[in-house]
Design a protein around this motif. Structure first.
Motif, PDB file in Angstrom:
ATOM      1  N   VAL A 168       0.838  -1.197   0.000  1.00 58.08           N
ATOM      2  CA  VAL A 168       0.000   0.000   0.000  1.00 58.08           C
ATOM      3  C   VAL A 168       0.875   1.249   0.000  1.00 58.08           C
ATOM      4  CG1 VAL A 168      -1.810   1.249   1.206  1.00 58.08           C
ATOM      5  CG2 VAL A 168      -1.765  -1.255   1.282  1.00 58.08           C
ATOM      6  N   VAL A 169       0.555   2.187  -0.886  1.00 53.45           N
ATOM      7  CA  VAL A 169       1.206   3.494  -0.896  1.00 53.45           C
ATOM      8  C   VAL A 169       0.145   4.537  -0.561  1.00 53.45           C
ATOM      9  CG1 VAL A 169       2.525   5.192  -2.199  1.00 53.45           C
ATOM     10  CG2 VAL A 169       2.867   2.758  -2.652  1.00 53.45           C
TER      11      VAL A 169
ATOM     12  N   GLN B  42       2.700  -4.065   3.975  1.00 55.27           N
ATOM     13  CA  GLN B  42       3.775  -3.142   3.639  1.00 55.27           C
ATOM     14  C   GLN B  42       3.159  -1.797   3.280  1.00 55.27           C
ATOM     15  OE1 GLN B  42       6.941  -4.838   1.045  1.00 55.27           O
ATOM     16  NE2 GLN B  42       5.702  -6.693   1.070  1.00 55.27           N
ATOM     17  N   VAL B  43       3.581  -0.760   3.976  1.00 53.44           N
ATOM     18  CA  VAL B  43       3.013   0.569   3.768  1.00 53.44           C
ATOM     19  C   VAL B  43       4.131   1.557   3.458  1.00 53.44           C
ATOM     20  CG1 VAL B  43       1.652   2.444   4.760  1.00 53.44           C
ATOM     21  CG2 VAL B  43       1.121   0.066   5.361  1.00 53.44           C
ATOM     22  N   ARG B  44       3.944   2.342   2.391  1.00 53.23           N
ATOM     23  CA  ARG B  44       4.894   3.388   2.031  1.00 53.23           C
ATOM     24  C   ARG B  44       4.158   4.714   1.864  1.00 53.23           C
ATOM     25  NH1 ARG B  44       9.714   1.098  -1.878  1.00 53.23           N
ATOM     26  NH2 ARG B  44      10.292  -0.666  -0.564  1.00 53.23           N
ATOM     27  N   VAL B  45       4.923   5.806   1.865  1.00 51.17           N
ATOM     28  CA  VAL B  45       4.347   7.145   1.823  1.00 51.17           C
ATOM     29  C   VAL B  45       4.993   7.969   0.716  1.00 51.17           C
ATOM     30  CG1 VAL B  45       3.952   9.272   3.137  1.00 51.17           C
ATOM     31  CG2 VAL B  45       3.943   7.068   4.308  1.00 51.17           C
TER      32      VAL B  45
ATOM     33  N   ARG C 249       8.339   2.453  -6.019  1.00 50.05           N
ATOM     34  CA  ARG C 249       9.797   2.625  -5.967  1.00 50.05           C
ATOM     35  C   ARG C 249      10.187   3.981  -5.390  1.00 50.05           C
ATOM     36  NH1 ARG C 249       9.538  -0.094 -10.982  1.00 50.05           N
ATOM     37  NH2 ARG C 249       9.512   1.891 -12.100  1.00 50.05           N
ATOM     38  N   GLU C 250       9.393   5.002  -5.666  1.00 46.93           N
ATOM     39  CA  GLU C 250       9.716   6.340  -5.190  1.00 46.93           C
ATOM     40  C   GLU C 250       9.208   6.607  -3.774  1.00 46.93           C
ATOM     41  OE1 GLU C 250      11.665   8.440  -6.786  1.00 46.93           O
ATOM     42  OE2 GLU C 250      11.910   6.880  -8.297  1.00 46.93           O
ATOM     43  N   ALA C 251       8.286   5.778  -3.293  1.00 43.88           N
ATOM     44  CA  ALA C 251       7.697   5.999  -1.968  1.00 43.88           C
ATOM     45  C   ALA C 251       8.677   5.604  -0.872  1.00 43.88           C
ATOM     46  CB  ALA C 251       6.403   5.201  -1.840  1.00 43.88           C
ATOM     47  N   LEU C 252       8.435   6.144   0.321  1.00 43.09           N
ATOM     48  CA  LEU C 252       9.306   5.896   1.462  1.00 43.09           C
ATOM     49  C   LEU C 252       8.620   4.977   2.462  1.00 43.09           C
ATOM     50  CD1 LEU C 252      10.447   9.579   2.020  1.00 43.09           C
ATOM     51  CD2 LEU C 252      11.509   7.830   0.581  1.00 43.09           C
ATOM     52  N   PRO C 253       9.308   3.923   2.927  1.00 36.12           N
ATOM     53  CA  PRO C 253       8.701   3.020   3.912  1.00 36.12           C
ATOM     54  C   PRO C 253       8.314   3.766   5.185  1.00 36.12           C
ATOM     55  CG  PRO C 253      10.661   2.033   2.942  1.00 36.12           C
ATOM     56  CD  PRO C 253      10.639   3.463   2.494  1.00 36.12           C
TER      57      PRO C 253
END
Length: 326
Positions: free
Chosen positions: A165-166, A190-193, A243-247
């Motif tokens: 999930v982003v 898994q979550v990214r921002v 790929r561009e998101a941050l964990p």
């Protein structure tokens, strides 16, 4: 507990009570169940149709419970057979669907779903039908369904479905945003921002996607996309954003503890350089006067940042991003 074999709560309670006493008059059982005698007798008649109760030879108003091991065993066997038949039918339908997939007309590759209820139902179907992976882009704007918390999602995770999930940063500021994200991460999703996501998006098993339709209509609408070039493009869009998101990491109390930075710091670069030179974790820790766990934690953080699963991939990404040189 016995709903799976066709009994509702009231009838299950009646059967359990009858099992507990062995045999009882209708009036006595009605008193125990806090029901009227007419309702109690109707419940007993239904139990009789299921083979769970029978009238006693001692009198028409006296009922006895059928042995659970025999009566329930027969019902379970019947339900298993029905489920096997349903599973076989589903497999045949799936095979027929796959056989016709290559002949599907272009206009059948997408569905337009209109209305809050229909959109929510289709969204739940995607998650309930997922068997491997669900990928999602979540915005902070109001939506017909929640992107981070619903029963279907919990059921999917329970079946072993992996969630990636982003969310855009605005979600973190919503009243229930951190609570929902904390629950999702508690289920090992898994979550990214990122600052902003281009669109809301859900992809199930890489086979079906769902995106909202921009419309001036009062009711929400969504586009459901099946296997096609458009689906491949949507999948590529998700992977690019991922790929561009941050964990995201949450600390105690659900507060944002850390969003992994977009580039490693000086110590990370030193660790990478020494690892690429062939040194072990223990040797790197000794060389830099760090704890072994600190080195391993930083390496794990770098792997999360780059979205890789092996150290070999980490070395390649480090070179590609210019973090290290030959």
């Amino acid at each position: 507990m016995l709903a799976a074999i066709g009994l509702d709560e009231a009838h299950e309670t009646a059967y359990r009570t009858l099992v507990a006493v062995g045999a009882a008059e209708v009036g006595d059982l009605a008193h125990r169940l806090s029901l009227g005698e007419a309702d109690t007798e109707r419940a007993l008649r239904r139990l009789e149709r299921h083979g769970l109760a029978a009238q006693s030879s001692a009198g028409p108003q006296r009922w006895v419970a059928a042995p659970p091991g025999v009566a329930l065993g027969a019902l379970l066997t019947q339900r298993r057979h029905e489920l096997e038949q349903a599973e076989l039918s589903a497999a045949l339908l799936a095979e027929e669907y796959r056989a016709r997939a290559g002949q599907t007309a272009a206009h059948d590759l997408v569905e337009v779903v209109t209305g809050t209820t229909a959109v929510a139902q289709r969204f739940l179907q995607l998650q309930l039908g997922a068997t491997d992976t669900v990928c999602a882009l979540v915005t902070g704007a109001p939506m017909a369904v929640s992107g981070t918390e619903n029963e279907a999602e919990e059921q999917a995770v329970g079946r072993g479905v992996r969630f990636r999930v982003v969310v855009e940063r605005e979600v973190l500021t919503l009243p229930s945003g951190l609570v929902e994200l904390g629950a999702a991460m508690g289920r090992e999703e898994q979550v990214r921002v990122v600052d902003r996501v281009p669109t809301k998006l859900v992809i199930a098993d890489g086979a079906t996607a769902m995106v909202p339709l921009t419309s001036r209509a009062l009711e929400p609408a969504a586009l459901v996309v099946h296997a096609s070039g458009l689906l491949e493009s949507l999948t590529g869009l998700f992977e690019a954003v991922w790929r561009e998101a941050l964990p995201l990491r949450l600390g105690e109390g659900g507060a944002v503890d850390e969003v992994v930075g977009s580039a490693p710091d000086r110590v990370d670069l030193q660790i990478l350089s020494l690892l690429l030179a062939g040194m072990t974790d223990a040797s790197v820790a000794k060389q830099l006067d760090l704890g072994l766990r600190t080195v391993q934690r930083r390496v794990k953080g770098l792997m999360e940042l780059t979205g890789v699963t092996t150290r070999l991939q980490l070395g390649w990404h480090a070179y590609e991003r210019g973090w290290v040189t030959r």
